[in-house]
Write an enzyme that holds these catalytic residues in place. Structure first.
Site, PDB file in Angstrom:
ATOM      1  N   ASP A 104       0.737  -1.184  -0.130  1.00  0.00           N
ATOM      2  CA  ASP A 104      -0.108   0.012  -0.078  1.00  0.00           C
ATOM      3  C   ASP A 104       1.039   1.295  -0.033  1.00  0.00           C
ATOM      4  OD1 ASP A 104      -2.614   1.257   0.522  1.00  0.00           O
ATOM      5  OD2 ASP A 104      -1.468   1.984   2.051  1.00  0.00           O
ATOM      6  N   ASP A 136      -0.148  -0.120   6.638  1.00  0.00           N
ATOM      7  CA  ASP A 136       0.127   0.675   7.671  1.00  0.00           C
ATOM      8  C   ASP A 136      -1.340   1.118   8.478  1.00  0.00           C
ATOM      9  OD1 ASP A 136      -0.061   2.856   6.385  1.00  0.00           O
ATOM     10  OD2 ASP A 136       1.025   3.954   7.605  1.00  0.00           O
ATOM     11  N   ASP A 151      -5.968  -1.248   5.746  1.00  0.00           N
ATOM     12  CA  ASP A 151      -5.243  -2.239   5.121  1.00  0.00           C
ATOM     13  C   ASP A 151      -5.343  -3.263   6.067  1.00  0.00           C
ATOM     14  OD1 ASP A 151      -4.020  -0.498   3.547  1.00  0.00           O
ATOM     15  OD2 ASP A 151      -2.293   0.006   5.290  1.00  0.00           O
TER      16      ASP A 151
END
Length: 625
Positions: free
Chosen positions: A327, A518, A522
């Protein structure tokens, strides 16, 4: 060395002295027998006791049973043959205990590498009362309290610095010796050591939810998650040990019976000796001890490098990783957004920022924080009503009774508002007032210093594909991916879209897939991936909870190191399995043929175990990986 280890060491020394006295002074007869039996009981009484307890409990077939049967049988054989030489029986127990002591020390060393993290547990927190510092239990400190951390003390709770500046030693958390600066407004995490100045910190989490508590919980639970290799060895030992006992019994009985049927001498002594040798050789200590120790050392080495792996099963999965999916925000980029441009129609720039900051004031998203910083004025939440967040689009609200929409182009399309394209590289936040387009704000994120190096390191570590997923616009995503050397990029994704992309990649992956994130959004993807990796220092609690691996310093370069650590650990495990089974298989055949004697059996058991343990503790050495 522990008290128990010292006791075993003294027993080993006492036994060695007795055996040396018998051999040096050639003591025979009754006196020699008494000294040998005394030496045997000194070194082996606990093994005999454990074997007897195992028989009583119905747990017969273990290494204690094998050692007891083999050595008692050797003594009985010496009595039967009237040789008076009990050295082999004593030697088997003596070297077995030496191997056990060595293994105990190696396990202790590996365990200390992990439990050293327990030193980060704070003993107290300082609260200022009536001008004096009072030490209280960190559990008793409420969220929002002001604590004082003096030089040399551990930061007991997560919080924000409200007064003072200092440098922090984060080595216990991250494995890095480079100190970090902390000043007013900076977030600090528990477990760091304050090195220079006095800090006043407003706590943001209770002790049970703090970083240090989460780390200790992960460490304490890591040994409960067994790898497939460990489970295989446990099952293997349960089948293997009874099988070799039956094999030894057949070896002791069948050949003499066949010889008697053929009219020859049974030669019982020879075949019983071979069977006892067979038992000693077959003891599965090298496998049962070295395999879990290898994983334990791997977990310890990783923790020393600032990588917390929640169990050996995750370490094993990590070693097979071929695809790494990131991500973007907070993993490859710093997640620190700054307003780099404001483009407006007729409305003044300051007013554009004011409307955007007020509308976003209820959000904790980094973009909201950056808008509020850029505005710089006081945020009065009473001016804001009817706030509605549209996932993946933006926010609508009323500011001073005026309809305000702040978000991406999808939000503008959703509301039917014509928006202006922008060719700036960055995140574009569009603003509409009372249904009319008012302008847009350019917000740029900063790539992490080691991000490009991290992608290159993953390629060197054998990762075949790197993928970046982001909710950011395509232009920004492509720019970041090109700068870092990422193989594949997917932009403008909603949280559900990220899960769909990971599902697609999982179905096509040749090997295991790791996802690195993080944020709280997610967590579903971290759970769905074969291995979830969370940024621990600044990552959300939900992401850390869902992840299998936690990087304590948010450095993406640690991902490649974690993979190399896991592969070294698995390589050591396979080396020990092949080495132990190979040597034991060879010695078993030679023992059955009468070529290998009891001394060869001692090497096949204790020698192989010591070599395997020495090899296993190499997994602790991860500094230069």
């Amino acid at each position: 060395m522990t008290k128990k280890q010292k006791k075993v060491l003294w027993r080993i020394i006492a036994t060695a002295v007795l055996v040396a006295v018998v051999k040096l002074f050639s003591i025979g007869g009754v006196a020699g027998t008494v000294l040998y039996l005394a030496a045997y009981l000194i070194i082996g009484y606990d093994i005999l006791r454990k074997a007897f307890r195992g028989i009583i409990k119905g747990q017969v077939f273990d290494e204690n049973f094998l050692m007891a049967v083999a050595t008692v049988g050797a003594i009985a054989l010496a009595v039967y043959e009237k040789s008076g030489d009990y050295l082999e029986a004593v030697a088997v127990m003596l070297f077995y205990q030496i191997g056990e002591l060595f293994q105990s020390y190696a396990v202790g060393k590996s365990r200390r590498s992990i439990t050293a993290l327990m030193d980060i547990r704070p003993d107290y927190a300082n609260i200022e009362q009536d001008g004096k510092l009072v030490q209280v239990d960190p559990d008793d400190v409420a969220v929002g309290s002001i604590i004082v951390v003096q030089p040399g003390e551990k930061i007991p709770l997560d919080g924000v610095v409200t007064e003072g500046s200092s440098t922090l030693n984060t080595a216990a958390l991250t494995g890095e010796s480079l100190p970090r600066d902390a000043a007013v407004g900076d977030e600090v995490i528990s477990g760091c050591v304050n090195m220079t100045g006095v800090l006043k910190i407003r706590t943001t989490k209770a002790f049970g939810e703090s970083t240090v508590s989460k780390i200790l919980e992960l460490v304490e639970n890591s040994s409960s998650h067994k790898s497939r290799s460990e489970n295989f060895i446990s099952k293997f030992a349960r089948i293997y040990t009874p099988a070799v006992c039956i094999g030894a019994l057949v070896l002791a009985v069948l050949p003499p019976v066949v010889r008697l049927v053929m009219g020859l001498s049974g030669d019982w002594g020879t075949w019983v000796y071979r069977a006892l040798t067979f038992l000693v050789i077959s003891c599965p200590c090298a496998l049962v001890i070295s395999i879990p120790l290898s994983f334990f050392a791997g977990l310890g080495g990783a923790s020393r490098a600032g990588v917390l792996v929640k169990g050996s099963n995750y370490l094993e999965t990590l070693s097979k990783t071929r695809v790494v999916v990131f991500d973007k925000t907070g993993t490859l980029t710093q997640g620190v957004f700054d307003v780099t441009g404001v483009h407006h129609n007729t409305m003044p720039q300051k007013k554009v920022l004011e409307y955007a900051a007020l509308a976003e004031c209820a959000s904790s998203h980094p973009i909201s924080k950056s808008l509020q910083r850029a505005y710089g004025g006081e945020i009065d939440r009473h001016r804001v009503t009817d706030v509605q967040e549209i996932s993946g689009n933006g926010i609508t609200a009323k500011v001073d009774g005026t309809d305000v929409a702040v978000g991406n182009s999808k939000l503008m399309d959703r509301l039917g508002i014509a928006w202006h394209d922008c060719h700036s590289v960055g995140t574009i936040i569009h603003l509409a007032i009372d249904g009319q387009y008012a302008g847009h704000i350019v917000i740029s994120d900063v790539v992490k210093p080691h991000a490009k190096e991290a992608i290159a390191a993953l390629k060197r570590a054998g990762v075949e594909k790197t993928v970046m997923l982001t909710g950011d616009i395509r232009r920004v995503a492509d720019h970041v991916a090109e700068e870092l050397g990422v193989d594949e990029v997917h932009s403008e994704l909603l949280p559900a879209d990220k899960v769909a992309q990971v599902e697609r990649l999982l179905s096509n992956a040749d090997g295991k897939l790791a996802f690195v994130g993080d944020g709280i959004n997610d967590a579903p993807v971290l759970s769905r991936a074969d291995i979830g990796i969370a940024m621990g220092a600044m990552g959300s609690d939900a992401a850390i909870e869902a992840a299998d691996v936690v990087l304590m310093d948010d450095d993406p370069l640690k991902i490649a190191k974690a993979i190399r650590i896991s592969r070294k650990c698995l390589r050591i495990v396979y080396e020990n399995i092949v080495f132990a089974l190979g040597i034991k298989g060879l010695c078993l055949v030679l023992g059955a043929m009468g070529i290998a004697n009891m001394w060869a059996a001692i090497f096949a058991d204790v020698g192989v175990m010591v070599i395997a343990v020495l090899n296993a503790i190499r997994a602790l050495q991860v500094k230069n990986l």
